[in-house]
Design a protein around this motif. Structure first.
Motif, PDB file in Angstrom:
ATOM      1  N   GLY A 170     -10.505  25.160  -1.025  1.00 51.73           N
ATOM      2  CA  GLY A 170      -9.987  26.025  -2.072  1.00 51.73           C
ATOM      3  C   GLY A 170      -9.237  25.282  -3.165  1.00 51.73           C
ATOM      4  N   TYR A 171      -9.028  23.985  -2.987  1.00 57.96           N
ATOM      5  CA  TYR A 171      -8.215  23.210  -3.922  1.00 57.96           C
ATOM      6  C   TYR A 171      -8.920  21.932  -4.363  1.00 57.96           C
ATOM      7  CZ  TYR A 171      -4.666  26.299  -2.036  1.00 57.96           C
ATOM      8  OH  TYR A 171      -3.968  27.409  -1.649  1.00 57.96           O
ATOM      9  N   ALA A 172     -10.235  21.948  -4.380  1.00 60.58           N
ATOM     10  CA  ALA A 172     -11.015  20.737  -4.663  1.00 60.58           C
ATOM     11  C   ALA A 172     -10.715  20.134  -6.025  1.00 60.58           C
ATOM     12  CB  ALA A 172     -12.504  21.025  -4.534  1.00 60.58           C
ATOM     13  N   THR A 173     -10.292  20.947  -6.986  1.00 64.58           N
ATOM     14  CA  THR A 173     -10.005  20.392  -8.310  1.00 64.58           C
ATOM     15  C   THR A 173      -8.572  19.881  -8.422  1.00 64.58           C
ATOM     16  OG1 THR A 173      -9.436  22.582  -9.157  1.00 64.58           O
ATOM     17  CG2 THR A 173     -11.704  21.838  -9.466  1.00 64.58           C
ATOM     18  N   VAL A 174      -7.667  20.387  -7.584  1.00 58.86           N
ATOM     19  CA  VAL A 174      -6.257  20.019  -7.639  1.00 58.86           C
ATOM     20  C   VAL A 174      -5.924  18.896  -6.653  1.00 58.86           C
ATOM     21  CG1 VAL A 174      -3.908  20.897  -7.364  1.00 58.86           C
ATOM     22  CG2 VAL A 174      -5.664  22.368  -8.330  1.00 58.86           C
ATOM     23  N   ALA A 175      -6.523  18.916  -5.487  1.00 57.22           N
ATOM     24  CA  ALA A 175      -6.193  17.986  -4.409  1.00 57.22           C
ATOM     25  C   ALA A 175      -6.332  16.509  -4.791  1.00 57.22           C
ATOM     26  CB  ALA A 175      -7.031  18.301  -3.171  1.00 57.22           C
ATOM     27  N   PRO A 176      -7.345  16.095  -5.564  1.00 56.97           N
ATOM     28  CA  PRO A 176      -7.420  14.666  -5.916  1.00 56.97           C
ATOM     29  C   PRO A 176      -6.187  14.186  -6.686  1.00 56.97           C
ATOM     30  CG  PRO A 176      -9.524  15.710  -6.330  1.00 56.97           C
ATOM     31  CD  PRO A 176      -8.548  16.814  -6.009  1.00 56.97           C
ATOM     32  N   GLY A 177      -5.657  14.998  -7.563  1.00 62.00           N
ATOM     33  CA  GLY A 177      -4.458  14.625  -8.311  1.00 62.00           C
ATOM     34  C   GLY A 177      -3.246  14.511  -7.416  1.00 62.00           C
ATOM     35  N   ILE A 178      -3.130  15.419  -6.462  1.00 62.84           N
ATOM     36  CA  ILE A 178      -2.023  15.368  -5.502  1.00 62.84           C
ATOM     37  C   ILE A 178      -2.163  14.115  -4.632  1.00 62.84           C
ATOM     38  CG2 ILE A 178      -0.890  16.544  -3.572  1.00 62.84           C
ATOM     39  CD1 ILE A 178      -0.550  17.986  -6.266  1.00 62.84           C
ATOM     40  N   GLY A 179      -3.379  13.809  -4.209  1.00 61.54           N
ATOM     41  CA  GLY A 179      -3.614  12.590  -3.436  1.00 61.54           C
ATOM     42  C   GLY A 179      -3.207  11.348  -4.211  1.00 61.54           C
ATOM     43  N   ALA A 180      -3.528  11.322  -5.503  1.00 58.50           N
ATOM     44  CA  ALA A 180      -3.142  10.193  -6.349  1.00 58.50           C
ATOM     45  C   ALA A 180      -1.621  10.105  -6.465  1.00 58.50           C
ATOM     46  CB  ALA A 180      -3.779  10.325  -7.733  1.00 58.50           C
ATOM     47  N   GLN A 181      -0.943  11.246  -6.536  1.00 56.79           N
ATOM     48  CA  GLN A 181       0.522  11.255  -6.586  1.00 56.79           C
ATOM     49  C   GLN A 181       1.113  10.657  -5.310  1.00 56.79           C
ATOM     50  OE1 GLN A 181       2.016  15.196  -7.334  1.00 56.79           O
ATOM     51  NE2 GLN A 181       1.092  15.304  -9.366  1.00 56.79           N
ATOM     52  N   VAL A 182       0.501  10.961  -4.173  1.00 53.87           N
ATOM     53  CA  VAL A 182       0.972  10.421  -2.890  1.00 53.87           C
ATOM     54  C   VAL A 182       0.849   8.898  -2.883  1.00 53.87           C
ATOM     55  CG1 VAL A 182       0.485  10.332  -0.396  1.00 53.87           C
ATOM     56  CG2 VAL A 182       0.496  12.534  -1.588  1.00 53.87           C
ATOM     57  N   VAL A 183      -0.267   8.386  -3.361  1.00 59.12           N
ATOM     58  CA  VAL A 183      -0.481   6.937  -3.408  1.00 59.12           C
ATOM     59  C   VAL A 183       0.556   6.268  -4.310  1.00 59.12           C
ATOM     60  CG1 VAL A 183      -2.096   5.127  -4.127  1.00 59.12           C
ATOM     61  CG2 VAL A 183      -2.933   7.107  -2.844  1.00 59.12           C
ATOM     62  N   VAL A 184       0.814   6.857  -5.479  1.00 55.44           N
ATOM     63  CA  VAL A 184       1.798   6.307  -6.414  1.00 55.44           C
ATOM     64  C   VAL A 184       3.202   6.374  -5.806  1.00 55.44           C
ATOM     65  CG1 VAL A 184       2.916   6.705  -8.659  1.00 55.44           C
ATOM     66  CG2 VAL A 184       0.424   6.754  -8.481  1.00 55.44           C
ATOM     67  N   ALA A 185       3.518   7.487  -5.151  1.00 49.92           N
ATOM     68  CA  ALA A 185       4.846   7.637  -4.540  1.00 49.92           C
ATOM     69  C   ALA A 185       5.059   6.614  -3.428  1.00 49.92           C
ATOM     70  CB  ALA A 185       5.014   9.061  -3.997  1.00 49.92           C
ATOM     71  N   GLN A 186       4.028   6.359  -2.620  1.00 50.04           N
ATOM     72  CA  GLN A 186       4.150   5.357  -1.558  1.00 50.04           C
ATOM     73  C   GLN A 186       4.426   3.981  -2.152  1.00 50.04           C
ATOM     74  OE1 GLN A 186       0.780   3.503  -0.066  1.00 50.04           O
ATOM     75  NE2 GLN A 186       1.631   3.044   1.946  1.00 50.04           N
ATOM     76  N   ALA A 187       3.683   3.628  -3.181  1.00 50.78           N
ATOM     77  CA  ALA A 187       3.876   2.321  -3.812  1.00 50.78           C
ATOM     78  C   ALA A 187       5.277   2.207  -4.415  1.00 50.78           C
ATOM     79  CB  ALA A 187       2.811   2.089  -4.887  1.00 50.78           C
ATOM     80  N   ALA A 188       5.742   3.283  -5.047  1.00 49.82           N
ATOM     81  CA  ALA A 188       7.084   3.264  -5.651  1.00 49.82           C
ATOM     82  C   ALA A 188       8.161   3.129  -4.584  1.00 49.82           C
ATOM     83  CB  ALA A 188       7.309   4.536  -6.469  1.00 49.82           C
ATOM     84  N   LEU A 189       8.018   3.838  -3.465  1.00 55.50           N
ATOM     85  CA  LEU A 189       8.998   3.759  -2.384  1.00 55.50           C
ATOM     86  C   LEU A 189       9.049   2.365  -1.784  1.00 55.50           C
ATOM     87  CD1 LEU A 189      11.068   5.050  -0.485  1.00 55.50           C
ATOM     88  CD2 LEU A 189       9.153   5.777   0.965  1.00 55.50           C
ATOM     89  N   VAL A 190       7.892   1.811  -1.488  1.00 60.37           N
ATOM     90  CA  VAL A 190       7.845   0.476  -0.887  1.00 60.37           C
ATOM     91  C   VAL A 190       8.403  -0.562  -1.852  1.00 60.37           C
ATOM     92  CG1 VAL A 190       6.305  -1.340  -0.015  1.00 60.37           C
ATOM     93  CG2 VAL A 190       5.979   1.027   0.704  1.00 60.37           C
ATOM     94  N   THR A 191       8.063  -0.452  -3.123  1.00 58.33           N
ATOM     95  CA  THR A 191       8.583  -1.383  -4.125  1.00 58.33           C
ATOM     96  C   THR A 191      10.099  -1.278  -4.232  1.00 58.33           C
ATOM     97  OG1 THR A 191       6.514  -1.290  -5.365  1.00 58.33           O
ATOM     98  CG2 THR A 191       8.465  -2.044  -6.565  1.00 58.33           C
ATOM     99  N   ALA A 192      10.614  -0.053  -4.282  1.00 56.90           N
ATOM    100  CA  ALA A 192      12.059   0.144  -4.397  1.00 56.90           C
ATOM    101  C   ALA A 192      12.794  -0.366  -3.154  1.00 56.90           C
ATOM    102  CB  ALA A 192      12.375   1.615  -4.636  1.00 56.90           C
ATOM    103  N   LEU A 193      12.245  -0.099  -1.964  1.00 50.63           N
ATOM    104  CA  LEU A 193      12.881  -0.583  -0.738  1.00 50.63           C
ATOM    105  C   LEU A 193      12.899  -2.111  -0.694  1.00 50.63           C
ATOM    106  CD1 LEU A 193      11.398   1.905   1.882  1.00 50.63           C
ATOM    107  CD2 LEU A 193      13.791   1.743   1.155  1.00 50.63           C
ATOM    108  N   THR A 194      11.815  -2.725  -1.100  1.00 48.91           N
ATOM    109  CA  THR A 194      11.736  -4.187  -1.121  1.00 48.91           C
ATOM    110  C   THR A 194      12.726  -4.761  -2.122  1.00 48.91           C
ATOM    111  OG1 THR A 194       9.409  -4.067  -0.503  1.00 48.91           O
ATOM    112  CG2 THR A 194      10.172  -6.141  -1.452  1.00 48.91           C
ATOM    113  N   GLU A 195      12.825  -4.149  -3.287  1.00 46.05           N
ATOM    114  CA  GLU A 195      13.755  -4.611  -4.314  1.00 46.05           C
ATOM    115  C   GLU A 195      15.206  -4.470  -3.847  1.00 46.05           C
ATOM    116  OE1 GLU A 195      14.716  -3.608  -8.967  1.00 46.05           O
ATOM    117  OE2 GLU A 195      12.709  -3.211  -8.182  1.00 46.05           O
ATOM    118  N   LEU A 196      15.520  -3.331  -3.229  1.00 43.22           N
ATOM    119  CA  LEU A 196      16.865  -3.122  -2.704  1.00 43.22           C
ATOM    120  C   LEU A 196      17.192  -4.157  -1.632  1.00 43.22           C
ATOM    121  CD1 LEU A 196      19.430  -1.381  -2.750  1.00 43.22           C
ATOM    122  CD2 LEU A 196      18.349   0.080  -1.027  1.00 43.22           C
ATOM    123  N   ALA A 197      16.238  -4.426  -0.754  1.00 40.02           N
ATOM    124  CA  ALA A 197      16.451  -5.418   0.307  1.00 40.02           C
ATOM    125  C   ALA A 197      16.696  -6.799  -0.271  1.00 40.02           C
ATOM    126  CB  ALA A 197      15.251  -5.450   1.243  1.00 40.02           C
TER     127      ALA A 197
END
Length: 122
Positions: free
Chosen positions: A38-65
């Motif tokens: 039911g969300y085939a047009t919206v889900a790819p964008g949300i998936g891309a947001q998840v990938v970007v958020a993971q990269a941002a979190l890992v980058t920020a944690l590494t920088e803080l460390a």
């Protein structure tokens, strides 16, 4: 960094970033199973947001460390817990990996810097 996923139908492993193209309809690349019918047009964008958020979190944690070293230790469970609680429980041992692929029993080991995991075990 990549977020590994497994098809709920054929159980083959794929990467979330592979599903970010709306033209593919958010379907399994191997068997065509629709992940969010039911969300085939919206889900790819949300998936891309998840990938970007993971990269941002890992980058920020590494920088803080790198700034704090051993002087500040984040409690790993408070970083990983809220994320883990949003994922459905899966019996990883019951799913067979694709031929030639190792089983990934711990999803967080590839996603977080070693210092967060070390803190979690203490």
């Amino acid at each position: 960094m990549s977020i590994h996923a497994r098809c709920g139908s054929c159980h083959r492993e794929l990467l979330l970033v592979q599903l970010a193209q709306p033209s593919q309809g958010f379907r399994c690349l191997f068997c065509g199973f629709a992940f969010a019918p039911g969300y085939a047009t919206v889900a790819p964008g949300i998936g891309a947001q998840v990938v970007v958020a993971q990269a941002a979190l890992v980058t920020a944690l590494t920088e803080l460390a790198s700034m704090t070293g051993d002087r500040l230790r984040l409690e790993g469970a408070t970083v990983v817990g809220p994320v883990a609680n949003t994922l459905p429980a899966i019996d990883v041992e019951a799913k067979e990996p694709a031929p030639g692929r190792p089983r990934r029993a711990q999803w967080r080991s590839a996603a977080l810097p070693d210092w967060v995991e070390t803190t979690m075990r203490e």
